[in-house]
Scaffold this motif. Sequence first.
Motif, PDB file in Angstrom:
ATOM      1  N   ALA A  43      -6.634   2.888  -9.750  1.00  0.00           N
ATOM      2  CA  ALA A  43      -6.847   3.885  -8.689  1.00  0.00           C
ATOM      3  C   ALA A  43      -7.403   3.164  -7.464  1.00  0.00           C
ATOM      4  O   ALA A  43      -8.605   3.167  -7.208  1.00  0.00           O
ATOM      5  CB  ALA A  43      -7.786   4.973  -9.174  1.00  0.00           C
ATOM      6  N   TRP A  44      -6.506   2.542  -6.714  1.00  0.00           N
ATOM      7  CA  TRP A  44      -6.931   1.677  -5.615  1.00  0.00           C
ATOM      8  C   TRP A  44      -7.763   2.428  -4.580  1.00  0.00           C
ATOM      9  O   TRP A  44      -8.764   1.905  -4.089  1.00  0.00           O
ATOM     10  CB  TRP A  44      -5.706   1.064  -4.939  1.00  0.00           C
ATOM     11  CG  TRP A  44      -4.941   0.122  -5.802  1.00  0.00           C
ATOM     12  CD1 TRP A  44      -3.793   0.391  -6.500  1.00  0.00           C
ATOM     13  CD2 TRP A  44      -5.271  -1.243  -6.087  1.00  0.00           C
ATOM     14  NE1 TRP A  44      -3.392  -0.719  -7.197  1.00  0.00           N
ATOM     15  CE2 TRP A  44      -4.268  -1.746  -6.955  1.00  0.00           C
ATOM     16  CE3 TRP A  44      -6.310  -2.091  -5.693  1.00  0.00           C
ATOM     17  CZ2 TRP A  44      -4.275  -3.052  -7.435  1.00  0.00           C
ATOM     18  CZ3 TRP A  44      -6.314  -3.392  -6.157  1.00  0.00           C
ATOM     19  CH2 TRP A  44      -5.317  -3.867  -7.023  1.00  0.00           C
ATOM     20  N   LEU A  45      -7.379   3.629  -4.245  1.00  0.00           N
ATOM     21  CA  LEU A  45      -8.035   4.372  -3.166  1.00  0.00           C
ATOM     22  C   LEU A  45      -9.122   5.308  -3.686  1.00  0.00           C
ATOM     23  O   LEU A  45      -9.577   6.191  -2.949  1.00  0.00           O
ATOM     24  CB  LEU A  45      -6.987   5.168  -2.378  1.00  0.00           C
ATOM     25  CG  LEU A  45      -5.868   4.342  -1.744  1.00  0.00           C
ATOM     26  CD1 LEU A  45      -4.926   5.232  -0.968  1.00  0.00           C
ATOM     27  CD2 LEU A  45      -6.437   3.240  -0.837  1.00  0.00           C
ATOM     28  N   ASN A  46      -9.539   5.102  -4.934  1.00  0.00           N
ATOM     29  CA  ASN A  46     -10.602   5.936  -5.494  1.00  0.00           C
ATOM     30  C   ASN A  46     -11.707   5.126  -6.159  1.00  0.00           C
ATOM     31  O   ASN A  46     -12.634   5.720  -6.717  1.00  0.00           O
ATOM     32  CB  ASN A  46     -10.010   6.923  -6.514  1.00  0.00           C
ATOM     33  CG  ASN A  46      -9.154   7.985  -5.860  1.00  0.00           C
ATOM     34  OD1 ASN A  46      -9.654   8.921  -5.235  1.00  0.00           O
ATOM     35  ND2 ASN A  46      -7.854   7.843  -5.984  1.00  0.00           N
ATOM     36  N   SER A  51      -0.854   3.887  -3.619  1.00  0.00           N
ATOM     37  CA  SER A  51      -1.009   5.171  -4.292  1.00  0.00           C
ATOM     38  C   SER A  51      -1.139   4.962  -5.807  1.00  0.00           C
ATOM     39  O   SER A  51      -0.515   4.059  -6.388  1.00  0.00           O
ATOM     40  CB  SER A  51       0.191   6.075  -3.997  1.00  0.00           C
ATOM     41  OG  SER A  51       0.112   7.272  -4.730  1.00  0.00           O
ATOM     42  N   THR A  52      -1.945   5.821  -6.431  1.00  0.00           N
ATOM     43  CA  THR A  52      -2.215   5.635  -7.860  1.00  0.00           C
ATOM     44  C   THR A  52      -0.991   5.902  -8.715  1.00  0.00           C
ATOM     45  O   THR A  52      -0.657   5.123  -9.619  1.00  0.00           O
ATOM     46  CB  THR A  52      -3.364   6.565  -8.294  1.00  0.00           C
ATOM     47  OG1 THR A  52      -4.524   6.284  -7.497  1.00  0.00           O
ATOM     48  CG2 THR A  52      -3.695   6.353  -9.763  1.00  0.00           C
ATOM     49  N   ASN A  53      -0.282   6.984  -8.450  1.00  0.00           N
ATOM     50  CA  ASN A  53       0.817   7.391  -9.319  1.00  0.00           C
ATOM     51  C   ASN A  53       2.172   6.870  -8.876  1.00  0.00           C
ATOM     52  O   ASN A  53       3.044   6.598  -9.714  1.00  0.00           O
ATOM     53  CB  ASN A  53       0.870   8.919  -9.414  1.00  0.00           C
ATOM     54  CG  ASN A  53      -0.387   9.502 -10.039  1.00  0.00           C
ATOM     55  OD1 ASN A  53      -0.945   8.935 -10.972  1.00  0.00           O
ATOM     56  ND2 ASN A  53      -0.839  10.635  -9.512  1.00  0.00           N
ATOM     57  N   PHE A  54       2.389   6.752  -7.567  1.00  0.00           N
ATOM     58  CA  PHE A  54       3.721   6.396  -7.079  1.00  0.00           C
ATOM     59  C   PHE A  54       3.704   5.153  -6.193  1.00  0.00           C
ATOM     60  O   PHE A  54       4.681   4.896  -5.484  1.00  0.00           O
ATOM     61  CB  PHE A  54       4.316   7.574  -6.279  1.00  0.00           C
ATOM     62  CG  PHE A  54       4.321   8.861  -7.050  1.00  0.00           C
ATOM     63  CD1 PHE A  54       5.258   9.092  -8.043  1.00  0.00           C
ATOM     64  CD2 PHE A  54       3.371   9.841  -6.792  1.00  0.00           C
ATOM     65  CE1 PHE A  54       5.265  10.292  -8.753  1.00  0.00           C
ATOM     66  CE2 PHE A  54       3.375  11.032  -7.499  1.00  0.00           C
ATOM     67  CZ  PHE A  54       4.324  11.260  -8.487  1.00  0.00           C
ATOM     68  N   GLY A  55       2.618   4.377  -6.207  1.00  0.00           N
ATOM     69  CA  GLY A  55       2.527   3.206  -5.354  1.00  0.00           C
ATOM     70  C   GLY A  55       3.309   2.015  -5.888  1.00  0.00           C
ATOM     71  O   GLY A  55       3.494   1.856  -7.103  1.00  0.00           O
TER      72      GLY A  55
END
Length: 320
Positions: free
Chosen positions: A167-170, A148-152
């Motif tokens: 932003a791994w998933l974006n 997750s970008t903010n809480f990963g």
Amino acid sequence: MATLRTLEKPSAVVADVPVTRPRTGFRKYWHLYAAISPFYLLFLCFGLIPVGFSLYLSFHRWDGLGPMEWAGLSQYQYLLSDSEFWSSIGTTIVIWALATFPMIFLAMVTAVMLNSAVRFKNLYRVAYFLPNVTSVVAIAIIFGSVFSTNFGLVNAFLQAIGFDQIAWLNTPWGIKIAIATLMTWQWTGYNAIIFLAGLQTVPSELYEAARMDGAGPVQTFFRITLPMMRPVLLFVLVVSTVTGLQSFSEPQVLLQNTSNDSTFSGGPGHAGRTMVLYFFQQTFDNNDFGYGAAVAWGIFLVVVLFSIINWRLVQRRGEE
């Protein structure tokens, strides 16, 4: 005459006894055929017939409800010129490469460590095998939180060592790395157990002879262990190719909330849309079952081609 009569009577009795021929073939073993028939009936109903129907369907246009329309080879002609299909092939190959080669390396290292372990060997085997029997959906949800970008956790670690968030998933490469990491974590333990079984078949006399000749651990591994493990390595590579090129659940669950387009879109910019995701998108989102069947047969040919290439590469290195 009496003597002759007494001698003739047994021959007459023998002539009246019916001759029974031994049963052969199906009549003799019918109960065994009946015992294994459920498997073949299920394979016929849920395997062979659907495969044949998909091949038949690939030559038609069908939305799943209306009548079928004969299309001939036009589905395959469009498939060869479909840029999105070729893009999905490229995405699948990149994810497969990012996952397979690190996974094989880590599995081999893990197997060597397990083979040399003395205590708690069975506990280690169970622990390394657990990710493979865990639900893919559960794993994908957990990895979605990890990346997750903010809480990963990954970004938290990067920030702790002074790097910025990613932003791994974006992002295109972030999506591919996240999917490949998930697949590596899932299959490393399974392949480590396969490698461990292969290591235990290597004769200990070879290691003793190498040790007496002054060979070190690195030389022993590359001159003895690796050549003896070549059949096992070929098996792992082919199985990893087949499973990796058919990846579906990992990107579908991991990226389902990152795009408003479709659950089969593969995230922003279709960066994680594998071949199987593209097949599902064409079949169920576009209701084009005929073209979806053609895509499925295209996937089959790609998997077979890459399996043959991997097999030939490993065999050629073995001959050298």
